[in-house]
Design a protein around this motif. Structure first.
Motif: not given
Length: 642
Positions: A514-515, A475-478, A483-487, A451-454
């Motif tokens: 997760g997020t 992998l799960r994501y909402p 949230v605005g972090v740099e990729l 689960a991705a936090a961001d």
């Protein structure tokens, strides 16, 4: 936005009983006013627009001809039901669509007797209508079962399973195929309307029934030859061979916007003694509103918009949407890896697969509303050495759970599941919330669940999934924006089953999946302000658990809290099981789990939904303080901490 439109005839109609008092010559005006009111309402609330506009005349005709609610009307999926809601006693609340405490964006049994069956997933209408029809037949009660199903929903096997069983309902079942993509029939006109009236007439249906009975009496050989000849001729004239093979009397195609064509055909169908009957209606998505007609896909689901210009209210610029991060990341990975494929089930833009398809059209597959097929198709690709990503909403993947278990997990095939809309989804409500995927996937042997936090973590997890060839991985994501972090420019391959410490402390441990990580960090700030040193861990994996990290946190902190955007049976349950099996639950440990409540949450703003679920920072703090107070009180009383 515009004011409420002038609708003098619609103002006289509160229920279908009022509608049936009108003269046939008034129905065109009523339909025009109903379309205007629908556009006005959705302009205020946002929601599904194009599909509802396409069935305005059909909605009027059905309620005019049939005796609803005694005749049970089931709308497939339900996103086209706004005109239906306006005509069935809910006009005064239509500008509360998809809002907290307002009308659902789909049909809902608890909302109205005119919604006999809740629908927000696809291809269930024929089965449900068949159930109503057979129940009435068995109990000798009046009323038909009427299913309105779109041509897109006919791509799912469940629709054909129901049709194959429909003969038991006899003339109590009517299926209306809403063909709004011109995907089955050529343009229709006066001749086809005449033919439709003819073949739906009592006399013609009686002749067809007599012919069938006569053919059954002759030899098998003659029956087969005659049947094929009759089928071929009828199929050339009407296009209904497939449906006739499934036991339906086929009528159509007819113009779904021409009430002069619709009304007499539906009256014939209503009065028919033979059945079941399928009526093939051709409509235009977005009919009567130029912006929607010209851009049907964009106006399927809309934000609030200006009725005059059609311009939608745009959210201010912000971080990229999670599905776009996934789609663009996967496309880049596929540039260097020809084995990567993407599969979606009628949701290319909703899952980000449209981004992948633009770069790699030969390796992108939209299989239609057929999640079961999508999963097994991906399994076949994986078995042949490809690296398939099956991108499906969490709530839709539920429809293919048997295939996930038998065709993927048991065979340990490296299918990658990209699970969009994980967690709560706001205005779409309970039917679209991704509440259960952690629980239903993490229970399976061989499965890896991340689960991705961001959005940066999503990039890493997409790459990790691509490189994982030893079994299935998810992998799960909402829904919504990051949230605005740099990729990251270069993704990292994560070690399977290993989490990370985001913040180090001594007394309280928050184990996030997760997020909700952002809320966990806010809670840590508040706890630190109270003098409570707090560790925050991003576990990353619901399965396999990072047992080493969890053991360390549980044995070195007085209070530990797990938090996840999923139902009971997910991360918290697995951590508790590990702690129990490892003998870690003793007098010195306070372990609490935070998760979605054991209920279906109605539509609302996402932040309100998470607040109601008690998954925000203040609730994490309250959970920790309650555990500590209970612990301190037990010690003061000479009791044992447990």
């Amino acid at each position: 936005m515009s004011d409420v439109p002038h609708t003098p005839l619609l103002d006289t109609v509160d229920t279908p009983a009022d509608l049936r008092k009108l003269k046939p010559s008034q129905l065109r005006q009523l339909a025009d006013e109903l379309r205007t009111e629908t556009i006005s309402a959705v302009g205020v609330t946002g929601g599904h627009l194009g599909s509802g506009l396409g069935v305005v005349e059909l909605t009027v005709a059905i309620h005019y001809v049939f005796n609803t609610p005694e005749d049970r009307l089931v709308w497939d999926v339900g996103h086209q039901c706004y005109p239906h809601k306006i005509l069935t006693g809910r006009r005064s609340r239509i500008r509360t669509l998809r809002m907290g405490g307002g009308l659902s964006g789909f049909t809902k049994r608890s909302e109205s007797e005119y919604d006999p069956f809740g629908a927000a997933h696809s291809s269930t209408s024929i089965s449900a209508a068949l159930g109503f029809a057979v129940a009435n037949k068995l109990s000798d009660a009046p009323g038909k079962g009427i299913a309105v199903i779109g041509d897109g929903a006919m791509s799912a096997g469940m629709a054909y399973e129901a049709m194959n069983n429909a003969e038991a309902a006899g003339n109590r079942l009517v299926v209306i195929l809403n063909d709004n993509d011109m995907s089955i029939a050529p343009p229709v006109g006066g001749l086809s309307a005449y033919l439709a009236r003819l073949i739906s007439s009592h006399e013609y249906l009686g002749l067809r029934s007599l012919a069938k009975r006569a053919i059954r009496r002759v030899s098998r050989r003659l029956s087969s030859v005659a049947g094929k000849a009759e089928e071929y001729a009828r199929g050339m004239a009407t296009g209904g061979t497939l449906f006739e093979e499934l036991g339906f009397y086929y009528v159509g195609p007819i113009d779904g916007h021409n009430l002069d064509h619709l009304i007499p055909v539906l009256e014939n169908v209503r009065d028919a003694e033979e059945g079941p009957i399928l009526v093939h209606v051709v409509t235009q998505k977005g009919k009567g509103y130029a912006p929607a007609e010209n851009s049907a896909d964009k106006y399927h689901g809309v934000q609030k918009f200006d009725v005059i210009t059609g311009a939608q209210v745009k959210a201010p610029p912000g971080p990229p949407a999670y599905q776009n991060v996934f789609g663009e990341t996967l496309a880049k990975l596929a540039d260097a890896d020809s084995r990567i494929c993407a599969i979606t089930a009628a949701m290319p833009s909703g899952t980000g697969v449209d981004k992948f398809a633009k770069a790699h059209p030969d390796r992108a597959f939209d299989v239609g509303i057929a999640e079961q097929h999508a999963v097994t198709f991906a399994a076949g690709l994986a078995a042949q050495g490809m690296r398939p990503f099956c991108a499906i909403y969490s709530t839709f993947l539920q429809r293919a759970y048997d295939q996930v278990v038998h065709d993927v997990a048991i065979q340990n095939l490296p299918v990658r599941f990209a699970i969009d809309r994980a967690g709560l989804v706001g205005a779409d409500g309970a039917t679209h919330a991704g509440s259960f995927d952690i629980a239903y996937l993490a229970t399976l042997p061989n499965m890896v669940v991340m689960a991705a936090a961001d959005e940066a973590e999503l990039v890493h997890m997409t790459y990790t999934a691509a490189e994982h060839d030893s079994g299935p991985i998810a992998l799960r994501y909402p829904r919504g924006n990051g949230v605005g972090v740099e990729l990251p420019q270069v993704p990292q391959k994560l070690e399977i089953g290993k989490g990370r410490i985001v913040r180090e402390g001594k007394k309280v441990a928050i184990l996030s999946l997760g997020t909700r990580l952002a809320e966990a960090l806010k809670a840590a700030d508040a706890l630190e302000a109270r003098g409570l040193s707090t560790t925050v861990a991003d576990l990353r994996f619901a399965k396999p658990l990072d047992e080493e990290l969890i053991r360390r946190l549980l044995t070195t902190h007085e209070v530990a809290v797990t938090i996840e955007e999923g139902a009971i049976g997910g991360l918290g349950a697995h951590v508790l099981t590990f702690a129990s099996d490892a003998g870690l639950i003793d007098a010195g440990l306070k372990l609490r789990t935070m998760r979605l409540p054991d209920l279906f949450q109605d539509q609302d703003k996402p932040e309100k939904q998470y607040d109601d679920a008690r998954l925000n920072a203040e609730h994490i703090v309250d959970t920790v303080l309650t555990a500590l107070r209970w612990n301190e009180a037990a010690v003061a009383d000479g009791g044992v901490r447990a």
